[in-house]
Scaffold this motif. Structure first.
Motif, PDB file in Angstrom:
ATOM      1  N   ILE A  28      46.007  38.711  56.863  1.00  0.00           N
ATOM      2  CA  ILE A  28      45.076  39.012  55.757  1.00  0.00           C
ATOM      3  C   ILE A  28      45.719  39.716  54.713  1.00  0.00           C
ATOM      4  CG2 ILE A  28      43.319  41.043  55.727  1.00  0.00           C
ATOM      5  CD1 ILE A  28      42.175  38.804  57.326  1.00  0.00           C
ATOM      6  N   ARG A  29      46.763  40.359  54.738  1.00  0.00           N
ATOM      7  CA  ARG A  29      47.411  40.815  53.586  1.00  0.00           C
ATOM      8  C   ARG A  29      47.970  39.526  52.711  1.00  0.00           C
ATOM      9  NH1 ARG A  29      49.418  44.566  56.943  1.00  0.00           N
ATOM     10  NH2 ARG A  29      51.311  43.428  57.330  1.00  0.00           N
ATOM     11  N   ASP A  30      48.454  38.602  53.153  1.00  0.00           N
ATOM     12  CA  ASP A  30      48.873  37.493  52.385  1.00  0.00           C
ATOM     13  C   ASP A  30      47.605  36.915  51.874  1.00  0.00           C
ATOM     14  OD1 ASP A  30      51.524  37.920  53.419  1.00  0.00           O
ATOM     15  OD2 ASP A  30      51.574  36.301  54.624  1.00  0.00           O
ATOM     16  N   GLY A  31      46.647  36.434  52.488  1.00  0.00           N
ATOM     17  CA  GLY A  31      45.548  35.888  51.942  1.00  0.00           C
ATOM     18  C   GLY A  31      44.855  36.582  50.694  1.00  0.00           C
ATOM     19  N   TYR A  32      44.849  38.015  50.895  1.00  0.00           N
ATOM     20  CA  TYR A  32      44.373  38.927  49.957  1.00  0.00           C
ATOM     21  C   TYR A  32      45.358  38.962  48.772  1.00  0.00           C
ATOM     22  CZ  TYR A  32      42.682  42.959  47.393  1.00  0.00           C
ATOM     23  OH  TYR A  32      42.203  43.801  46.379  1.00  0.00           O
ATOM     24  N   LEU A  87      46.914  36.492  47.967  1.00  0.00           N
ATOM     25  CA  LEU A  87      47.052  35.223  47.291  1.00  0.00           C
ATOM     26  C   LEU A  87      45.819  34.964  46.275  1.00  0.00           C
ATOM     27  CD1 LEU A  87      47.887  32.307  46.778  1.00  0.00           C
ATOM     28  CD2 LEU A  87      46.832  31.762  48.991  1.00  0.00           C
ATOM     29  N   HIS A  88      44.933  35.751  46.932  1.00  0.00           N
ATOM     30  CA  HIS A  88      43.387  35.689  46.007  1.00  0.00           C
ATOM     31  C   HIS A  88      43.591  36.390  44.883  1.00  0.00           C
ATOM     32  CE1 HIS A  88      39.251  36.345  45.497  1.00  0.00           C
ATOM     33  NE2 HIS A  88      39.392  37.679  45.233  1.00  0.00           N
ATOM     34  N   CYS A  89      44.206  37.468  44.998  1.00  0.00           N
ATOM     35  CA  CYS A  89      44.342  38.404  43.754  1.00  0.00           C
ATOM     36  C   CYS A  89      45.221  37.747  42.680  1.00  0.00           C
ATOM     37  CB  CYS A  89      45.067  39.751  44.083  1.00  0.00           C
ATOM     38  SG  CYS A  89      43.916  40.811  45.009  1.00  0.00           S
ATOM     39  N   LYS A  90      46.198  37.013  43.138  1.00  0.00           N
ATOM     40  CA  LYS A  90      47.112  36.197  42.236  1.00  0.00           C
ATOM     41  C   LYS A  90      46.310  34.997  41.463  1.00  0.00           C
ATOM     42  CE  LYS A  90      51.157  36.301  40.812  1.00  0.00           C
ATOM     43  NZ  LYS A  90      51.653  37.103  39.849  1.00  0.00           N
ATOM     44  N   ILE A  91      45.533  34.431  42.612  1.00  0.00           N
ATOM     45  CA  ILE A  91      44.663  33.358  41.652  1.00  0.00           C
ATOM     46  C   ILE A  91      43.512  33.909  40.879  1.00  0.00           C
ATOM     47  CG2 ILE A  91      42.895  31.546  42.360  1.00  0.00           C
ATOM     48  CD1 ILE A  91      44.260  31.360  45.048  1.00  0.00           C
ATOM     49  N   VAL A  92      43.017  35.100  41.118  1.00  0.00           N
ATOM     50  CA  VAL A  92      42.059  35.649  40.218  1.00  0.00           C
ATOM     51  C   VAL A  92      42.738  36.012  38.854  1.00  0.00           C
ATOM     52  CG1 VAL A  92      40.741  37.735  39.695  1.00  0.00           C
ATOM     53  CG2 VAL A  92      40.326  36.374  41.696  1.00  0.00           C
TER      54      VAL A  92
END
Length: 108
Positions: free
Chosen positions: A82-86, A88-93
């Protein structure tokens, strides 16, 4: 009929829910896997039956410990995912926002 305390009621609901989830999980397995599991469970019950009460308690305590460790491990990796996914999401944004800023700032 004895009335349950709040704690007993909650524990009862949790156990019923766990049994329901276990049943659904077991029903979702292939026929071969169900047969294998049933065979293993029967062999375990037969072996446990032959043991003394002290040995039964020791085996069950060991199995409970293994399940607890497995649950802790699963929880750890689930949360890490979950942390990794979050992250990654923040980095994409962040990347998308920086691209949008470049488009606005750069002359056409």
């Amino acid at each position: 009929m004895k009335q349950m305390s709040d704690k007993e009621f909650v524990e009862s609901v949790i156990m019923q829910r766990m049994e329901l989830c276990y049943s659904r999980w077991k029903d979702g397995k292939s026929s071969d896997k169900k047969d294998d599991y049933d065979e293993i469970e029967k062999a375990y019950e037969k072996a446990i039956f032959l043991l003394s009460e002290t040995d039964k308690k020791a085996i069950k305590k060991y199995i409970d410990s293994m399940f607890d460790d497995s649950a802790e491990e699963s929880k750890f990796f689930y949360r890490a995912g979950i942390r990794d996914g979050y992250n990654l999401h923040c980095k994409i944004v962040e990347i998308e926002e920086s691209k949008n800023k470049e488009c606005v700032i750069s002359p056409k």
